[in-house]
Design a protein around this motif. Structure first.
Motif, PDB file in Angstrom:
ATOM      1  N   ARG A   1       0.857  -1.193   0.000  1.00  0.00           N
ATOM      2  CA  ARG A   1       0.000   0.000   0.000  1.00  0.00           C
ATOM      3  C   ARG A   1       0.888   1.236   0.000  1.00  0.00           C
TER       4      ARG A   1
ATOM      5  N   THR B   1      -7.200   5.217   3.513  1.00  0.00           N
ATOM      6  CA  THR B   1      -8.092   4.504   4.412  1.00  0.00           C
ATOM      7  C   THR B   1      -8.906   5.518   5.221  1.00  0.00           C
TER       8      THR B   1
ATOM      9  N   GLU C   1      -6.997   7.072   8.150  1.00  0.00           N
ATOM     10  CA  GLU C   1      -5.945   8.005   7.735  1.00  0.00           C
ATOM     11  C   GLU C   1      -6.540   9.312   7.242  1.00  0.00           C
TER      12      GLU C   1
ATOM     13  N   PRO D   1      -2.544   6.102   1.839  1.00  0.00           N
ATOM     14  CA  PRO D   1      -3.297   4.886   1.514  1.00  0.00           C
ATOM     15  C   PRO D   1      -4.782   5.135   1.309  1.00  0.00           C
TER      16      PRO D   1
ATOM     17  N   THR E   1       1.608   5.968   4.877  1.00  0.00           N
ATOM     18  CA  THR E   1       0.840   6.967   5.606  1.00  0.00           C
ATOM     19  C   THR E   1       1.668   8.247   5.750  1.00  0.00           C
TER      20      THR E   1
END
Length: 319
Positions: free
Chosen positions: A94, A288, A291, A286, A97
């Motif tokens: 991935r 998400t 995040e 990523p 972050t």
């Protein structure tokens, strides 16, 4: 030939990764004086020509000692320091972050003490680390600049040291803004061009603009709320007086309209700069939900935190 110095606060397991036969000085910063003071205590206790500073959260690579020896041997006397090559392991499945990207920046940073060897004689000449830097931030860059000002050169070696990424929590990026206070000391010591000397960038001007717009919007909103409260009180007084009141109400309403426009522009400017900052941090990540939420929330908090810490630093260096 070398002594390894490791400043730490309760994390001294790195000693086990150093090959046997190499003197290791682990300095426990129990008094919370900072890594600069801990490193000074370490190198002053060393008796070897070279002192190698390692952070307590790095892992020397395979063959590190042999590579270090090769890096240091035959260096001319005008070379005061040799920096190791830092590798930051990032996930392969991935995108990294924000925290992982920040740590990965160490791989390209100059003269960081994650793995930095200095001649003890050179440290004596410049006085070692400046203990006015209380954090693991800028104290290494400051030392490197003072080494150069003293006529020394710094080089990069071939040894490899790994710097793992650790989770510092949801608010880590906001806490890291404390380093802006140390930037004030860098400017005071090395002049306004210090960033170009170490190849460092900075977002403080944009953070200042964002904070100024946000404070302006809040001030205008508070003023408008107060004005509305006063208007309601004024209408009550006029009702008691049978509709009679002071003239000039049209002018007041006009001024109120201008205030609304100013409030809208300030709020829009703050929102635009904040959204731009958040997106710059979200886009390479990523994506998400966790995040994204962290980037949005901390992007609101970072600009004022950065400005507050810089102001604190400016006040401190002027004492």
């Amino acid at each position: 030939m070398i002594t390894v110095v490791i400043p730490t606060i309760g994390r001294s397991s790195l000693r086990e990764a150093i090959p046997e036969g190499v003197p290791v000085i682990v300095v426990e910063d129990t008094g919370r004086k900072g890594p600069a003071a801990a490193r000074n205590a370490g190198w002053r206790a060393a008796a070897t020509p070279w002192v190698v500073f390692l952070d307590d959260d790095v892992v020397p690579g395979e063959g590190w000692l042999e590579a270090l020896t090769k890096d240091l041997e035959s260096l001319p006397e005008d070379v005061a320091g040799s920096q190791g090559r830092i590798e930051v392991p990032l996930p392969r499945d991935r995108r990294p972050t924000d925290a992982e990207r920040n740590t990965a920046g160490l791989a390209d940073a100059e003269w960081i003490t994650a793995d930095m060897a200095y001649r003890r004689a050179a440290l004596e000449k410049v006085g070692g680390f400046d203990e006015r830097f209380p954090r693991a931030y800028r104290e290494d860059a400051d030392l490197a600049l003072r080494m150069r000002e003293a006529g020394f050169r710094l080089v990069r070696g071939e040894r490899v040291t790994r710097h793992p990424v650790r989770d510092d929590g949801f608010w880590a990026s906001v806490r890291f803004q404390r380093g802006n206070a140390d930037d004030a000391l860098m400017r005071r010591v090395h002049g306004p061009e210090w960033r170009s000397l170490i190849g460092a960038g900075g977002l403080l001007p944009r953070h200042a603009a964002t904070t100024a717009l946000g404070l302006t919007a809040l001030a205008l909103a508070a003023a408008r709320a107060l004005s509305c409260a006063n208007n309601r009180e004024g209408r009550g007084v006029r009702a008691l007086l049978g509709g009679r009141g002071l003239r000039g109400g049209r002018g007041v309403r006009g001024a109120g309209a201008g205030g609304v426009w100013a409030l809208g522009l300030a709020a829009a400017g703050w929102a635009g700069l904040t959204a731009k900052f958040a997106w710059e941090r979200i886009a390479p990540g990523p994506g998400t939900p966790g995040e994204v939420v962290r980037m949005v929330v901390t992007s609101v908090a970072i600009p004022p935190a950065a400005c507050l810490h810089r102001l604190r630093g400016e006040l401190r260096v002027r004492r």
